[in-house]
Design an enzyme around this catalytic site. Structure first.
Site, PDB file in Angstrom:
ATOM      1  N   SER A 132       0.833  -1.198   0.000  1.00 17.86           N
ATOM      2  CA  SER A 132       0.000   0.000   0.000  1.00 17.86           C
ATOM      3  C   SER A 132       0.867   1.248   0.000  1.00 17.86           C
ATOM      4  O   SER A 132       1.964   1.259   0.574  1.00 17.86           O
ATOM      5  CB  SER A 132      -0.871  -0.015   1.261  1.00 17.86           C
ATOM      6  OG  SER A 132      -1.458   1.240   1.474  1.00 17.86           O
ATOM      7  N   TYR A 157      -1.587  -1.055  11.178  1.00 16.10           N
ATOM      8  CA  TYR A 157      -1.913  -1.647   9.864  1.00 16.10           C
ATOM      9  C   TYR A 157      -0.833  -1.296   8.840  1.00 16.10           C
ATOM     10  O   TYR A 157      -0.277  -2.162   8.165  1.00 16.10           O
ATOM     11  CB  TYR A 157      -3.294  -1.161   9.374  1.00 16.10           C
ATOM     12  CG  TYR A 157      -3.414  -1.181   7.868  1.00 16.10           C
ATOM     13  CD1 TYR A 157      -3.594  -2.378   7.195  1.00 16.10           C
ATOM     14  CD2 TYR A 157      -3.303   0.000   7.120  1.00 16.10           C
ATOM     15  CE1 TYR A 157      -3.649  -2.407   5.805  1.00 16.10           C
ATOM     16  CE2 TYR A 157      -3.357  -0.018   5.744  1.00 16.10           C
ATOM     17  CZ  TYR A 157      -3.529  -1.227   5.084  1.00 16.10           C
ATOM     18  OH  TYR A 157      -3.569  -1.243   3.718  1.00 16.10           O
ATOM     19  N   LYS A 161       2.271  -3.581   6.665  1.00 20.74           N
ATOM     20  CA  LYS A 161       2.573  -3.595   5.225  1.00 20.74           C
ATOM     21  C   LYS A 161       4.067  -3.357   5.021  1.00 20.74           C
ATOM     22  O   LYS A 161       4.723  -4.033   4.237  1.00 20.74           O
ATOM     23  CB  LYS A 161       1.760  -2.524   4.479  1.00 20.74           C
ATOM     24  CG  LYS A 161       0.280  -2.824   4.350  1.00 20.74           C
ATOM     25  CD  LYS A 161       0.010  -3.969   3.391  1.00 20.74           C
ATOM     26  CE  LYS A 161      -1.463  -4.280   3.215  1.00 20.74           C
ATOM     27  NZ  LYS A 161      -1.717  -5.604   2.629  1.00 20.74           N
TER      28      LYS A 161
END
Ligand code: UD1
Length: 351
Positions: A132, A157, A161
């Site tokens: 992302s 979160y 990644k």
């Protein structure tokens, strides 16, 4: 024989659109998903996959599996000889990750580690990872190219990644001759397959802008809260690089082609290169849906940045991929999906 590709999280939004493109490109996807973010359809198969089977008139091998179940994962690798793995499975709600960081680290990091170790043990060493643009954190310059520093993201979160990217980079370094990986940094995927049969179906109140707007348009929510109108942007609202999910999925197919020439570890932005504000997206959805979308200005959302858009040229140069669809098509397809499925895959049970 079609080359087999393992798709983790293939019942979800981006994963299911990639399954369609894999099949259309002549690959044979084998899907695993644990239903944490996919609606269960008939035959204990994700409803998204059941619809793809009907649409394309084929059957898709599916296993209900959590990546934390390592013996279960081993079994699937024993059964098949995979050309590559596309890894989408993971938790992705920013707010929830702040409340439950350990849960996010266990699911996303341990799940990915199990996957990499099982791949290693079975000699499967071609990986496409669903990363992302969040790894860039607050942009130091725009547009964001792949050389932009990473790791600046502040929520668990986003950190998962980044950490998963680092694990993959290190493994590719350690086994240069064997491992190939393509890390795809998505900007903001929206829209749906043009059939209107599959699309994004957030559980509960949507966190992301376009699913929220679509639910306002269809009458499921009263109005949109615009998080801040005092950013340094054209109209004061946040600017993002929205990309059609089908374009995004095609980027994954282009990534698979890189493995034929032993590409090593590569990183690409998947975006259009153009940013649109919240209010521009509201207008575009009003046009696509023919409905008025009410909104109110609300305070800024913590952790939000003013603007974020990609420099997508590297993907064009090396993958031979670029986004074809503009926001009109993104909104039209999103509206087709939302209006045909007002309550998502769970027809009839509005939340
Ligand atoms: C968010 C996540 C990001 C994640 C990405 C894709 C945060 C802080 N960031 O990014 O880590 O990778 O989703 O899942 O959650 N907006 C509104 N009202 C809403 C929702 C959004 O005004 O109800 C605005 C936001 O302030 C932003 C824009 O719409 O300016 C886009 O928001 P969103 O769709 O959540 O995406 P990102 O903020 O880019």
């Amino acid at each position: 024989m079609a080359e087999k590709v393992l798709v983790t999280g293939g019942g979800g939004y981006v994963g299911s659109h990639c399954v369609v493109e894999l099949i259309e490109a002549g690959y044979c996807p084998v899907v695993v998903d644990n239903f944490s973010n996919a609606v269960r359809g008939e035959g204990d198969v994700p409803e998204s996959l059941r619809r793809i089977e009907n649409l394309l008139g084929i059957s898709i091998e599916f296993h209900e599996l959590d990546l934390l179940d390592r013996p279960g994962l081993e079994k699937i690798f024993k059964k098949h000889s995979f050309f590559a793995v596309m890894h989408f499975a993971g938790l992705k709600a920013v707010g929830e990750s702040v409340e439950k960081p350990l849960h996010y680290y266990r699911v996303n990091l341990t799940g990915s580690m199990n996957l990499l170790e099982v791949m290693q043990a079975h000699g499967v060493r071609n990986l496409v990872f669903s990363s992302s643009a969040t790894v860039y954190g607050d942009p130091q310059r725009l547009p964001i190219d792949e050389q932009h520093p990473v790791g600046g993201c502040t929520n668990p979160y986003g950190k998962t990644k980044y950490f998963i990217e680092e694990m993959i980079v290190d493994q590719c370094k350690a086994e240069k001759q064997d491992w190939n990986a393509v890390l795809l940094r998505y900007f903001n995927p929206i829209g749906a397959h043009s059939s209107g049969l599959i699309g994004e179906d957030p559980q509960g109140i949507p966190n992301n802008l376009l699913p929220y707007i679509a639910q306002v348009a269809v009458g499921r929510r009263k109005y949109l809260k615009v998080f801040g109108n005092d950013y340094n942007t054209l109209d004061g609202t946040g600017v993002r690089d929205y990309i059609h999910v089908v374009d995004l999925a095609k980027g994954h197919i282009a990534a698979l082609r890189m493995f034929k020439d032993n590409c090593g570890c590569k990183v690409y932005n998947l975006g259009t290169g153009t940013g649109y504000s919240v209010l521009q997206m509201v207008k575009a959805m009003e046009k696509a849906s023919g409905r008025e979308i009410s909104y109110q200005i609300a305070p800024r959302r913590e952790g939000d940045i003013a603007s974020c858009y990609a420099d997508p040229r590297l993907a064009e140069k090396e993958l031979g991929w670029k986004a074809d669809f503009g926001i009109e098509k993104m909104c039209e397809d999103l509206w087709r999906w939302q209006s045909k499925n007002p309550t998502g895959f769970n027809n009839g049970t509005a939340s």
